[in-house]
Scaffold this motif. Structure first.
Motif, PDB file in Angstrom:
ATOM      1  N   UNK A  77       0.808  -1.224   0.000  1.00 27.53           N
ATOM      2  CA  UNK A  77       0.000   0.000   0.000  1.00 27.53           C
ATOM      3  C   UNK A  77       0.842   1.275   0.000  1.00 27.53           C
ATOM      4  N   UNK A  78       2.172   1.140  -0.158  1.00 27.17           N
ATOM      5  CA  UNK A  78       3.013   2.314  -0.276  1.00 27.17           C
ATOM      6  C   UNK A  78       3.352   3.015   1.024  1.00 27.17           C
ATOM      7  N   UNK A  79       3.027   2.394   2.162  1.00 25.92           N
ATOM      8  CA  UNK A  79       3.413   3.009   3.436  1.00 25.92           C
ATOM      9  C   UNK A  79       4.938   3.084   3.490  1.00 25.92           C
ATOM     10  N   UNK A  80       5.449   4.179   4.043  1.00 28.64           N
ATOM     11  CA  UNK A  80       6.889   4.387   4.098  1.00 28.64           C
ATOM     12  C   UNK A  80       7.374   4.401   5.537  1.00 28.64           C
ATOM     13  N   UNK A  81       8.530   3.739   5.746  1.00 27.65           N
ATOM     14  CA  UNK A  81       9.088   3.565   7.082  1.00 27.65           C
ATOM     15  C   UNK A  81      10.501   4.129   7.112  1.00 27.65           C
ATOM     16  N   UNK A  82      10.818   4.851   8.178  1.00 26.49           N
ATOM     17  CA  UNK A  82      12.125   5.490   8.299  1.00 26.49           C
ATOM     18  C   UNK A  82      13.150   4.532   8.890  1.00 26.49           C
ATOM     19  N   UNK A  83      14.400   4.987   8.949  1.00 22.49           N
ATOM     20  CA  UNK A  83      15.476   4.190   9.549  1.00 22.49           C
ATOM     21  C   UNK A  83      15.254   3.962  11.040  1.00 22.49           C
ATOM     22  N   UNK A  84      14.408   4.776  11.669  1.00 23.53           N
ATOM     23  CA  UNK A  84      14.067   4.595  13.085  1.00 23.53           C
ATOM     24  C   UNK A  84      12.854   3.688  13.260  1.00 23.53           C
ATOM     25  N   UNK A  85      12.318   3.194  12.144  1.00 27.03           N
ATOM     26  CA  UNK A  85      11.154   2.315  12.201  1.00 27.03           C
ATOM     27  C   UNK A  85       9.831   3.042  12.307  1.00 27.03           C
ATOM     28  N   UNK A  86       9.830   4.333  12.091  1.00 24.40           N
ATOM     29  CA  UNK A  86       8.601   5.119  12.203  1.00 24.40           C
ATOM     30  C   UNK A  86       7.916   5.239  10.842  1.00 24.40           C
ATOM     31  N   UNK A  87       6.589   5.201  10.881  1.00 24.26           N
ATOM     32  CA  UNK A  87       5.823   5.461   9.672  1.00 24.26           C
ATOM     33  C   UNK A  87       5.855   6.963   9.383  1.00 24.26           C
ATOM     34  N   UNK A  88       6.357   7.328   8.202  1.00 23.71           N
ATOM     35  CA  UNK A  88       6.491   8.745   7.865  1.00 23.71           C
ATOM     36  C   UNK A  88       5.562   9.164   6.735  1.00 23.71           C
ATOM     37  N   UNK A  89       4.922   8.190   6.089  1.00 24.44           N
ATOM     38  CA  UNK A  89       4.021   8.546   4.997  1.00 24.44           C
ATOM     39  C   UNK A  89       3.007   7.443   4.741  1.00 24.44           C
ATOM     40  N   UNK A  90       1.726   7.834   4.642  1.00 23.87           N
ATOM     41  CA  UNK A  90       0.664   7.003   4.095  1.00 23.87           C
ATOM     42  C   UNK A  90       0.165   7.760   2.867  1.00 23.87           C
TER      43      UNK A  90
END
Length: 341
Positions: A77-90
């Protein structure tokens, strides 16, 4: 291997890849500690290791996940995850999901290798990954050595502690590796999570020589249960790294690396060929040990010879600190207790 009464989820640093396996933009699949993981390298070169399943609906990020700049994008679904494991974009919503987080692991890249810190209680690292050059404090560096030679064996039925115990097992050198005489250990230092073992050894001569006349040996540094680095002296200059990483409750991956020192030589091609030959011999000897370990049963208590007692007792007591399941308490707690004492 008969499964030992030792946890396959110890605390410490463990190798999960070689750095060159994960280029910029790559997503690398792997499984360690019974957990599916991915390693990915951002455009900046930063390497991240995290659990593999997207916190949204559980897609495996190693199958179609893509690096987009400094984040990893889920193929579902294109969710994006940062190097810290946080969701940064839906992408179909104006704000991310701040309540969910992917588990990430502390990462160190050293000696061409990728190491992660594993601790089931998610404590932060409290000791460092030993460097095969800098750890010995002799001013050596990779430029003084031929390219690293490697062995990689996957899913072997052996436990990391078998490999560490091999470092205090003086008698096996004669019977497994055919050394002319049994080596003598000159140092056992198991006071910290990073431990030290030194011994005098030779691979030349016959059994008529005296150990007192041997002018060669090995210095070993153990970074927890997962990594051991060695330096040889008085013989062909070589450094080794052994890295044993549990895959699941029964198997481990084994990586072994060898550096052979460069020496001034008129015929550089011949010198390089000889270095390659010697490196392959060091690896062959390590394979001899693997054949023992993968069919070994953990003996507790072991039937030790008198001269073996000190080394095996010390290393087994030291190893307890890395187990979180009641064998020796949690690693951080045991270490804290030793510091108080």
């Amino acid at each position: 291997m008969a499964k030992p009464p030792l946890s396959m989820k110890p605390t410490g640093w463990f190798q999960v890849a070689w750095s060159a396996e994960i280029g910029v933009g790559d997503v690398h699949k792997m499984k360690y500690f019974d957990t599916e993981m991915v390693a990915w390298r951002a455009e900046s070169g930063e390497l991240t290791v995290m659990n593999a399943y997207c916190e949204h609906l559980g897609a495996h990020l190693g199958y179609g996940g893509t690096v987009v700049g400094e984040v990893l994008q889920c193929p579902f679904h294109g969710w994006q995850w940062s190097a810290e494991g946080r969701n940064v974009c839906i992408p179909y919503q104006d704000r991310p999901n701040r309540g969910r987080r992917m588990r990430t692991y502390p990462v160190v890249e050293r000696n061409e290798s990728v190491y992660i810190w594993h601790d089931i209680d998610r404590r932060e690292p409290y000791f460092d990954v030993p460097d095969v050059f800098a750890a010995f404090g002799d001013g050596s560096g990779v430029d003084g050595y031929y390219p690293q030679q490697r062995l990689y064996r996957e899913h072997l039925e052996l436990h990391p502690q078998y490999v560490l115990e091999n470092g205090v097992d003086f008698a096996h050198f004669k019977y497994v590796h055919n050394t002319p005489i049994v080596p003598i250990f000159t140092r056992h230092d198991f006071g910290e999570p990073v431990s030290f073992v030194d011994f005098t050894i030779t691979f030349e001569g016959d059994d008529g020589q005296r150990i007192e006349d041997v002018n060669s040996g090995v210095e070993a540094i153990n970074g927890g249960l997962g990594i051991a680095v060695t330096k040889s002296w008085g013989m062909i200059d070589n450094r080794t790294i052994s890295a044993i990483t549990p895959v699941d409750e029964f198997t481990s991956d084994v990586r072994f690396m060898v550096y052979i020192g460069r020496t001034p030589h008129k015929d550089q091609a011949r010198a390089a060929a000889k270095a390659d030959e010697f490196g392959r011999e060091v690896i062959r000897q390590f394979e001899q040990d693997i054949e023992i370990w993968r069919h070994q049963r953990y003996s507790d208590p072991p039937a030790l010879a008198t001269d073996e007692y000190e080394g095996f007792t010390a290393i087994r007591q030291w190893a307890k600190q890395f187990y979180p399941d009641g064998i020796g308490g949690s690693a951080a707690d045991v270490y804290a207790a030793t510091q108080k004492g």
